[in-house]
Design a protein around this motif. Sequence first.
Motif, PDB file in Angstrom:
ATOM      1  N   ASN A 180       0.864  -1.215   0.060  1.00 36.49           N
ATOM      2  CA  ASN A 180      -0.022   0.221  -0.040  1.00 36.49           C
ATOM      3  C   ASN A 180       0.814   1.334   0.175  1.00 36.49           C
ATOM      4  N   LEU A 181       1.935   1.281  -0.759  1.00 36.30           N
ATOM      5  CA  LEU A 181       2.899   2.336  -0.947  1.00 36.30           C
ATOM      6  C   LEU A 181       2.230   3.284  -1.980  1.00 36.30           C
ATOM      7  N   PRO A 182       1.804   4.534  -1.730  1.00 32.44           N
ATOM      8  CA  PRO A 182       1.590   5.379  -2.979  1.00 32.44           C
ATOM      9  C   PRO A 182       2.742   5.488  -4.235  1.00 32.44           C
ATOM     10  N   TYR A 183       1.980   5.398  -5.366  1.00 29.11           N
ATOM     11  CA  TYR A 183       2.845   5.344  -6.557  1.00 29.11           C
ATOM     12  C   TYR A 183       3.643   4.117  -6.693  1.00 29.11           C
ATOM     13  N   LYS A 184       3.364   3.100  -5.920  1.00 27.50           N
ATOM     14  CA  LYS A 184       4.295   1.687  -5.930  1.00 27.50           C
ATOM     15  C   LYS A 184       3.340   0.602  -5.924  1.00 27.50           C
ATOM     16  N   SER A 185       2.572   0.538  -4.710  1.00 26.82           N
ATOM     17  CA  SER A 185       2.109  -0.591  -4.438  1.00 26.82           C
ATOM     18  C   SER A 185       0.546  -0.397  -3.963  1.00 26.82           C
ATOM     19  N   GLU A 186       0.050   0.711  -4.448  1.00 31.76           N
ATOM     20  CA  GLU A 186      -1.398   1.000  -3.957  1.00 31.76           C
ATOM     21  C   GLU A 186      -2.401   0.742  -5.032  1.00 31.76           C
ATOM     22  N   ILE A 187      -3.455  -0.057  -4.485  1.00 33.34           N
ATOM     23  CA  ILE A 187      -4.303  -0.288  -5.555  1.00 33.34           C
ATOM     24  C   ILE A 187      -5.583   0.554  -5.766  1.00 33.34           C
ATOM     25  N   ALA A 188      -6.090   0.749  -6.836  1.00 32.00           N
ATOM     26  CA  ALA A 188      -7.210   1.744  -7.104  1.00 32.00           C
ATOM     27  C   ALA A 188      -8.335   1.759  -6.105  1.00 32.00           C
ATOM     28  N   PRO A 189      -9.123   0.351  -5.743  1.00 25.84           N
ATOM     29  CA  PRO A 189      -9.887   0.205  -4.687  1.00 25.84           C
ATOM     30  C   PRO A 189      -9.556   1.087  -3.407  1.00 25.84           C
ATOM     31  N   LEU A 190      -8.389   0.692  -2.765  1.00 22.47           N
ATOM     32  CA  LEU A 190      -7.749   1.198  -1.731  1.00 22.47           C
ATOM     33  C   LEU A 190      -7.691   2.958  -1.856  1.00 22.47           C
ATOM     34  N   LEU A 191      -7.323   3.241  -2.987  1.00 19.71           N
ATOM     35  CA  LEU A 191      -7.282   4.849  -3.186  1.00 19.71           C
ATOM     36  C   LEU A 191      -8.584   5.544  -3.091  1.00 19.71           C
ATOM     37  N   ILE A 192      -9.622   4.647  -3.534  1.00 18.85           N
ATOM     38  CA  ILE A 192     -10.859   5.197  -3.436  1.00 18.85           C
ATOM     39  C   ILE A 192     -11.378   5.218  -1.740  1.00 18.85           C
ATOM     40  N   ILE A 193     -11.017   4.339  -1.083  1.00 26.58           N
ATOM     41  CA  ILE A 193     -11.256   4.358   0.430  1.00 26.58           C
ATOM     42  C   ILE A 193     -10.520   5.411   1.043  1.00 26.58           C
ATOM     43  N   ILE A 194      -9.224   5.579   0.595  1.00 27.11           N
ATOM     44  CA  ILE A 194      -8.567   6.868   1.150  1.00 27.11           C
ATOM     45  C   ILE A 194      -9.088   8.063   0.706  1.00 27.11           C
ATOM     46  N   ARG A 195      -9.621   8.232  -0.467  1.00 27.83           N
ATOM     47  CA  ARG A 195     -10.095   9.470  -0.683  1.00 27.83           C
ATOM     48  C   ARG A 195     -11.482   9.648   0.022  1.00 27.83           C
ATOM     49  N   LEU A 196     -12.355   8.883   0.234  1.00 28.47           N
ATOM     50  CA  LEU A 196     -13.437   8.922   0.996  1.00 28.47           C
ATOM     51  C   LEU A 196     -13.020   9.107   2.463  1.00 28.47           C
ATOM     52  N   GLU A 197     -12.274   8.608   3.107  1.00 22.33           N
ATOM     53  CA  GLU A 197     -11.936   9.018   4.260  1.00 22.33           C
ATOM     54  C   GLU A 197     -11.276  10.164   4.627  1.00 22.33           C
ATOM     55  N   GLU A 198     -10.872  10.940   3.423  1.00 18.25           N
ATOM     56  CA  GLU A 198     -10.380  12.400   3.517  1.00 18.25           C
ATOM     57  C   GLU A 198     -11.596  13.306   3.172  1.00 18.25           C
ATOM     58  N   PHE A 199     -12.929  12.665   2.840  1.00 20.97           N
ATOM     59  CA  PHE A 199     -14.010  13.333   2.643  1.00 20.97           C
ATOM     60  C   PHE A 199     -13.778  14.098   1.087  1.00 20.97           C
ATOM     61  N   ASN A 200     -12.806  13.647   0.177  1.00 21.62           N
ATOM     62  CA  ASN A 200     -12.785  13.987  -0.919  1.00 21.62           C
ATOM     63  C   ASN A 200     -13.491  13.099  -2.085  1.00 21.62           C
ATOM     64  N   TYR A 201     -15.120  13.315  -1.942  1.00 18.49           N
ATOM     65  CA  TYR A 201     -15.833  12.387  -2.560  1.00 18.49           C
ATOM     66  C   TYR A 201     -15.574  12.648  -4.234  1.00 18.49           C
ATOM     67  N   SER A 202     -15.103  13.979  -4.546  1.00 16.11           N
ATOM     68  CA  SER A 202     -15.202  14.130  -6.031  1.00 16.11           C
ATOM     69  C   SER A 202     -13.929  13.150  -6.492  1.00 16.11           C
TER      70      SER A 202
END
Length: 286
Positions: A229-251
Motif C-alpha cells: 500500500n505504498l503510494p505510486y508503487k503498490s497502492e491499488i485503485a480500490p484502496l485509493l477510493i477508500i482513502i479519498r472517502l476517508e479524506e472526505f474528498n468525494y469528487s
Amino acid sequence: MSLSVLTERLPRRVPSVLPGFGLTLGFSMAYLGLIVLIPLTGVFIRSAGLGWSGFWQLATDERTLAALKLSFGAALAGGAVNAVAGLLVAWVLVRYSFPGRRIVDAAIDLPFALPTAVSGLALAALYAPNGWIGSLLADIGIKVAFTPLGVVVACVFIGLPFVVRTLQPVLSDLEPELEEAAATLGATRLQTVSRVIFPALLPPLLTGFALAFARAVGEYGSIIFIAGNLPYKSEIAPLLIIIRLEEFNYSAATAVATVMLLLSFAILLLVNLLQAWSRRRTGFAS
C-alpha cells in the motif's frame, strides 16, 4: 371437420412453471435496475457534476494513474496466469483419476469460501521475507510480499476457481473419441490440441479469463495485506477510493470509480467480442 376435432389436433401450449413472460421480464429488469444499473448510473451522474475539466484533472492525477495501472495490470497478469494454470488443472481433474482427486477438486473453491481478509493475511504470512515461501524466494533475490508482484499473486489466488469451474463442464462434454479419431487420421499431438481441443475450449477459456479479471480488478481484502500500500508503487485503485472517502474528498473518489468502470466495461466488451468471433470461427452456437 368439426371444431372440436380441429381443436384437439392443434398443438397445445404447455404451461410454464413460472409466471408469464411479461411478469418475469418486468421483475428481472426491475431487480437488475435496482441492484446494478441505478448505483452505476449514480456514479456517472456524480462524475458529470464535476465538469469535464474537473473530472479530467482528478482522473489523470499521478497517484490515480499509478493505482489504476497497478490494479488493471495485476488483474490482467493474474487472469493470463490463471488461463494457463486453470486449463491444466481442469484437464487433470476431468481426464485423470488419482488418489485425493476429490480433495483437490474441493480445494479449488477455497478462494470462494474464505473471507477475503483471511486470504490476504494467509498470503502475506506465506510470502513475507520470513514466511515459508517468501524466505525461499528471498534467498534467490525475489521479494513478493509488499510489492506489485504480491498483488499479482493475490489476483492469481482469487481468480483460479473461475477459470477451472468454467472449463470443467466443457472438458467433460468433450469426448476423448475425438482425439482418438484425430490420432487415427494421422494427426500429431500438437495438431490434435491446436485443431480439435483448443478451438472448443477457447470460448469458455475467454469467459473464465473475463470472470477472473473482473474479480481481481475490484478486489480489496485479499490484496491490501500483501500489497504494501505504498503510494505510486503498490497502492491499488480500490484502496485509493477508500482513502479519498476517508479524506472526505468525494469528487476524487467518484472520479477514480468512474475511470475503473469505464476501463472495466471496455476490457469486458473486448473479451465478449473475442468470444463471439471465436464462436463464429469454430462454429459453436452462442
